[in-house]
Design an enzyme around this catalytic site. Structure first.
Site, PDB file in Angstrom:
ATOM      1  CB  THR A   1      -0.807   0.060   1.216  1.00  0.00           C
ATOM      2  OG1 THR A   1      -1.759  -1.129   1.617  1.00  0.00           O
ATOM      3  CG2 THR A   1      -1.966   1.540   1.782  1.00  0.00           C
TER       4      THR A   1
ATOM      5  CB  VAL B   1     -12.200  -4.754   0.556  1.00  0.00           C
ATOM      6  CG1 VAL B   1     -11.458  -3.553   0.905  1.00  0.00           C
ATOM      7  CG2 VAL B   1     -12.425  -5.756  -0.167  1.00  0.00           C
ATOM      8  N   GLY B   2      -9.202  -4.906   2.562  1.00  0.00           N
ATOM      9  CA  GLY B   2      -8.579  -4.235   3.728  1.00  0.00           C
ATOM     10  C   GLY B   2      -9.094  -3.249   4.196  1.00  0.00           C
ATOM     11  CG  ASP B   3      -5.790  -0.307   6.549  1.00  0.00           C
ATOM     12  OD1 ASP B   3      -5.360  -1.433   5.655  1.00  0.00           O
ATOM     13  OD2 ASP B   3      -5.701   0.530   7.295  1.00  0.00           O
TER      14      ASP B   3
ATOM     15  N   GLY C   1      -0.328  -1.819   7.116  1.00  0.00           N
ATOM     16  CA  GLY C   1      -0.284  -2.882   7.909  1.00  0.00           C
ATOM     17  C   GLY C   1      -1.226  -4.050   7.723  1.00  0.00           C
ATOM     18  CG  ASP C   2      -3.480  -7.770  10.445  1.00  0.00           C
ATOM     19  OD1 ASP C   2      -4.252  -7.600   8.960  1.00  0.00           O
ATOM     20  OD2 ASP C   2      -3.183  -8.827  10.743  1.00  0.00           O
ATOM     21  N   GLY C   3      -4.754  -4.958   7.618  1.00  0.00           N
ATOM     22  CA  GLY C   3      -5.723  -4.222   7.196  1.00  0.00           C
ATOM     23  C   GLY C   3      -6.837  -5.063   7.647  1.00  0.00           C
TER      24      GLY C   3
END
Lengths: 193, 139
Positions: free
Chosen positions: B1, B30-32, B53-55
């Site tokens: 990202t 989908v992540g953040d 990071g870890d979304g």
């Protein structure tokens, strides 16, 4: 402490940062345009394999893209998520911002929107992303994001089906699930949102 | 990202993200990054914050919104970032992520968790033409 104008970017993506800054200062673009210019550099350069086409394949080997733009003056937002088959996610998000009254479009419908706005539909797979996916598949699909399913996701690929709630309750082992432990997913510089 | 904050000379603050998400995700996940307040948040009255990071975890806490609101309450950018990241680490001690926070007048800071260090890039009026400063914060 900096001075305005300013561009700040996560990670060492200096080409993207510089492009956005020069778009502001030399190109005299508005901040949203400068933001899109900067993010688009990373989409083209596939920064660390974490941005743009050909990275982070999903369980089917497909790469999908997410992007968001937020204007802090108007509080207007344009975003796309799980965008398939279109390379320019930040640009498409700009069309959501400028040409719709919505905030977020997702999946295949976001692709249809992008095509309507003039974007080309093309595969986001590359030899590199196919290779990453094959390596993961050959490693028994490890790591993955499933829990409370059979066959055991810590040992086997899918397809999976859910174990019954009763089994989850009585089986302390249940896929060794510790809901707060994220250490096995290998998030870091080359794998992140 | 890539997550990015842009502020022009008039103090117009914008922020955004672009990503291909997490490796080996379940299709449709989908992540953040595309979620307002999670991957990015901007308010020209205060400043902006962007996260990475870890979304799956980060989007549960809206860290970018938290950081901007912490600045509105008077914290400096670094402390605001630490507070937002600390909220996540309290519940997910093994999560990995970082945040970059900037005030509307160009003061900036960063915070991170679960990595040795977190680099971020800045270009502003104090850097000579064509230069980008890369800074790192220890996690």
């Amino acid at each position: 402490n900096g001075g305005l104008p300013l561009v700040a970017t996560t990670w060492r993506f200096t080409n993207a940062t510089l492009r956005a800054y020069q778009s502001l200062t030399v190109g005299e673009f508005d901040p949203i345009e400068a933001l899109v210019e900067g993010c688009s550099v990373c989409e083209r350069e596939q920064c660390d394999g974490t941005v743009g086409f050909g990275g982070s394949p999903d369980e089917n080997g497909e790469t999908t893209l997410d992007a968001m733009l937020m204007d802090g003056k108007t509080m207007d937002i344009g975003a796309v998520a799980a965008l398939r088959d279109v390379k320019h996610a930040a640009e498409v998000a700009k069309y959501v911002l400028r040409n719709t009254k919505h905030t977020l479009l997702v999946g295949s419908q976001a692709t249809e929107f992008a095509v309507m706005m003039g974007f080309k539909k093309e595969s986001l797979q590359t030899d590199a992303s196919r290779g990453m996916w094959s390596a993961w598949k050959n490693n028994h699909c490890q790591p993955n994001f499933w829990k409370n399913v059979i066959p055991s996701p810590s040992m086997s690929c899918g397809p999976y089906e859910p174990v019954s709630a009763n089994t989850i309750h009585h089986n302390a082992d249940s896929s060794l699930d510790n809901p707060t432990d994220r250490s096995s997913f290998e998030f870091g510089q080359y794998n992140h949102d | 990202t890539i997550s990015m904050i842009v502020i022009n000379e008039e103090g117009h603050v914008v922020a955004g993200t672009s990503t291909n998400g997490a490796r080996n995700k379940i299709p449709g996940r989908v992540g953040d990054s595309p979620i307002p307040g999670a991957g990015a948040y901007a308010d020209s009255e205060v400043g902006a914050a962007v996260a990475t990071g870890d979304g799956d975890v980060m989007m549960r806490f809206l860290p970018s919104l938290l950081a901007v609101e912490a600045m509105r309450a008077g914290l400096d950018p670094e402390a605001a970032g630490q507070q937002a990241i600390g909220r996540i680490a309290k519940y997910y001690p093994t999560f990995s992520g970082g945040i970059v926070v900037v005030t509307k007048d160009g003061r900036y800071g960063a915070a991170c968790h679960g990595m040795e260090e977190f680099p971020y890039s800045v270009a502003d009026r104090t850097v000579s033409d064509g230069d980008v400063r890369v800074l790192t914060v220890k996690c």
